[in-house]
Design a protein around this motif. Structure first.
Motif, PDB file in Angstrom:
ATOM      1  N   TYR A   1      -8.940  -6.512   2.411  1.00 31.18           N
ATOM      2  CA  TYR A   1      -8.462  -5.602   3.159  1.00 31.18           C
ATOM      3  C   TYR A   1      -9.751  -5.099   4.059  1.00 31.18           C
TER       4      TYR A   1
ATOM      5  N   TYR B   1      -3.775   5.007  -7.066  1.00 29.64           N
ATOM      6  CA  TYR B   1      -5.046   4.288  -7.016  1.00 29.64           C
ATOM      7  C   TYR B   1      -6.084   5.262  -6.959  1.00 29.64           C
TER       8      TYR B   1
ATOM      9  N   PHE C   1      -2.758   1.675   2.169  1.00 32.54           N
ATOM     10  CA  PHE C   1      -3.259   2.880   1.865  1.00 32.54           C
ATOM     11  C   PHE C   1      -3.509   3.761   2.861  1.00 32.54           C
ATOM     12  N   GLY C   2      -3.000   5.037   2.584  1.00 40.56           N
ATOM     13  CA  GLY C   2      -2.912   6.076   3.717  1.00 40.56           C
ATOM     14  C   GLY C   2      -4.345   6.757   3.306  1.00 40.56           C
TER      15      GLY C   2
ATOM     16  N   TYR D   1       2.851   4.284  -6.938  1.00 41.86           N
ATOM     17  CA  TYR D   1       1.557   3.672  -7.379  1.00 41.86           C
ATOM     18  C   TYR D   1       0.474   4.624  -7.335  1.00 41.86           C
TER      19      TYR D   1
ATOM     20  N   TYR E   1      -7.004   0.706  -9.833  1.00 39.99           N
ATOM     21  CA  TYR E   1      -5.881   1.164 -10.198  1.00 39.99           C
ATOM     22  C   TYR E   1      -5.788   2.214 -11.439  1.00 39.99           C
TER      23      TYR E   1
ATOM     24  N   TYR F   1      -5.274   7.886  -4.098  1.00 42.98           N
ATOM     25  CA  TYR F   1      -4.105   7.227  -3.136  1.00 42.98           C
ATOM     26  C   TYR F   1      -2.754   7.304  -3.679  1.00 42.98           C
TER      27      TYR F   1
ATOM     28  N   PRO G   1     -11.219   0.210  -4.725  1.00 43.40           N
ATOM     29  CA  PRO G   1      -9.985   1.232  -5.182  1.00 43.40           C
ATOM     30  C   PRO G   1      -9.963   0.600  -6.745  1.00 43.40           C
TER      31      PRO G   1
ATOM     32  N   HIS H   1       1.236   3.400 -12.551  1.00 41.40           N
ATOM     33  CA  HIS H   1       2.494   3.075 -11.641  1.00 41.40           C
ATOM     34  C   HIS H   1       3.916   3.508 -12.552  1.00 41.40           C
TER      35      HIS H   1
ATOM     36  N   ARG I   1       8.001  -3.463  -6.168  1.00 45.15           N
ATOM     37  CA  ARG I   1       7.382  -4.039  -7.322  1.00 45.15           C
ATOM     38  C   ARG I   1       6.861  -5.413  -6.791  1.00 45.15           C
ATOM     39  N   ALA I   2       7.654  -6.002  -5.997  1.00 42.84           N
ATOM     40  CA  ALA I   2       7.321  -7.307  -5.650  1.00 42.84           C
ATOM     41  C   ALA I   2       6.361  -7.267  -4.629  1.00 42.84           C
TER      42      ALA I   2
ATOM     43  N   ASP J   1       3.978 -10.483  -7.769  1.00 37.50           N
ATOM     44  CA  ASP J   1       4.576  -9.322  -8.302  1.00 37.50           C
ATOM     45  C   ASP J   1       3.753  -8.445  -9.159  1.00 37.50           C
ATOM     46  N   SER J   2       2.509  -8.874  -9.465  1.00 37.13           N
ATOM     47  CA  SER J   2       1.778  -7.947 -10.410  1.00 37.13           C
ATOM     48  C   SER J   2       1.543  -6.400  -9.850  1.00 37.13           C
TER      49      SER J   2
ATOM     50  N   PHE K   1     -10.242  -4.779  -7.396  1.00 33.85           N
ATOM     51  CA  PHE K   1     -10.743  -4.873  -6.220  1.00 33.85           C
ATOM     52  C   PHE K   1     -12.303  -5.178  -6.352  1.00 33.85           C
TER      53      PHE K   1
ATOM     54  N   TYR L   1      -3.101 -14.388  -7.182  1.00 26.91           N
ATOM     55  CA  TYR L   1      -2.768 -13.553  -5.754  1.00 26.91           C
ATOM     56  C   TYR L   1      -4.340 -13.130  -5.530  1.00 26.91           C
TER      57      TYR L   1
ATOM     58  N   ASN M   1       1.210  -5.736  -4.759  1.00 24.30           N
ATOM     59  CA  ASN M   1      -0.185  -6.127  -4.465  1.00 24.30           C
ATOM     60  C   ASN M   1      -0.376  -6.314  -2.883  1.00 24.30           C
ATOM     61  N   LYS M   2       0.657  -5.680  -2.201  1.00 30.24           N
ATOM     62  CA  LYS M   2       0.299  -5.768  -0.715  1.00 30.24           C
ATOM     63  C   LYS M   2       0.350  -4.255  -0.397  1.00 30.24           C
ATOM     64  N   LEU M   3      -0.534  -3.577  -0.867  1.00 31.05           N
ATOM     65  CA  LEU M   3      -0.340  -2.076  -0.538  1.00 31.05           C
ATOM     66  C   LEU M   3      -0.913  -1.662   0.722  1.00 31.05           C
TER      67      LEU M   3
ATOM     68  N   LEU N   1      -3.938  -4.244  -8.824  1.00 31.13           N
ATOM     69  CA  LEU N   1      -4.710  -5.072  -8.000  1.00 31.13           C
ATOM     70  C   LEU N   1      -6.208  -4.807  -8.570  1.00 31.13           C
TER      71      LEU N   1
ATOM     72  N   LEU O   1      -7.139   1.621   3.539  1.00 26.85           N
ATOM     73  CA  LEU O   1      -7.178   0.500   3.664  1.00 26.85           C
ATOM     74  C   LEU O   1      -6.197  -0.265   4.382  1.00 26.85           C
TER      75      LEU O   1
ATOM     76  N   LEU P   1      -4.457  -4.052   5.185  1.00 27.49           N
ATOM     77  CA  LEU P   1      -4.242  -5.403   4.581  1.00 27.49           C
ATOM     78  C   LEU P   1      -4.657  -6.529   5.694  1.00 27.49           C
TER      79      LEU P   1
END
Lengths: 113, 111
Positions: A35, B36, B101-102, B34, B46, B87, B44, B49, B93-94, A98-99, A104, A31, B97-99, A102, A43, A45
């Motif tokens: 960002y 970060y 961030f606020g 999570y 990790y 953050y 960022p 979590h 969970r799935a 589903d890891s 960066f 994957y 990796n498409k997080l 991440l 950030l 995506l």
């Protein structure tokens, strides 16, 4: 391992120019994602890829193209740069779809004049 | 993904524990919390979590309330190198990796 490597670190473009931001990882991660981070913001995506030959759009894909011909590389292309694309760009990778973790890169600071 | 609320900023004394709160009152059963952090100008990193149990690793501890509506990240002995934006992100969970961030919490560790 170098981890996630981004080049260049800094870039200045004129409006309408094109360029490619490079991202490479040496962890054999399936994957990868891009960002952008605007000043004082979190950030967002842009695009992501779950494996070689597969890409999909994220939250803010307009104005950007990606491709994934190898597991290691995930370049981000700006076809016609606009001042609104002035930002810091981060590439990230993870082991699988589903890891939980991440990794960066150190970022590319892009200014479009 | 559930929305999270974090304080904008906080200070912490070097050597003391830093407790960073996060509110996620709309979290659903299959969503993870999570954390970060982003040290100035870097990508960022990790931290940790969890789903519902408290978690600890070499960097921090994560305490999640029983109703899962809030959590606290604990840095046990803050150092100057812990100065960063932290953050809190809630997602499946799935989709870990498409997080999204606020704004995060800007933590300043002072000598």
């Amino acid at each position: 391992n170098a981890g996630v490597t981004q080049t260049p670190k800094f870039q200045v473009l004129k409006t309408g120019q094109s360029m490619t931001l490079q991202c490479a990882q040496d962890m054999n991660h399936e994957y990868m994602s891009w960002y952008r981070q605007d000043p004082g913001m979190g950030l967002r995506l842009i695009h992501y890829s779950v494996g070689a030959g597969i890409t999909d759009q994220g939250e803010v894909p307009n104005g950007y193209n990606v491709s994934r011909s190898t597991t290691e590389d995930f370049p981000l292309r700006l076809l016609s740069a606009a001042p609104s694309q002035t930002s810091v760009y981060f590439c990230a990778s993870s082991r699988g779809q589903d890891s939980e973790k991440l990794f960066f890169g150190s970022g590319t600071q892009l200014s479009v004049l | 993904d559930a929305k999270t609320t974090q304080p904008t900023s906080m200070d912490c004394a070097e050597g003391r524990a830093a407790n960073l709160p996060c509110n996620h009152s709309t979290i659903s059963g299959n969503e993870y919390v999570y954390w970060y952090r982003q040290i100035h100008s870097q990508g960022p990193q990790y931290i940790i979590h969890g789903l519902k149990n408290n978690e600890t690793n070499e960097m921090a501890s994560l305490i999640i309330t029983e109703d899962r509506k809030s959590s606290t990240l604990i840095l046990p002995h803050a150092t100057l190198r812990d100065t960063a934006v932290y953050y809190c992100i809630v997602t499946r969970r799935a989709a870990g990796n498409k997080l999204t961030f606020g704004g995060g919490t800007r933590v300043l560790v002072k000598p």
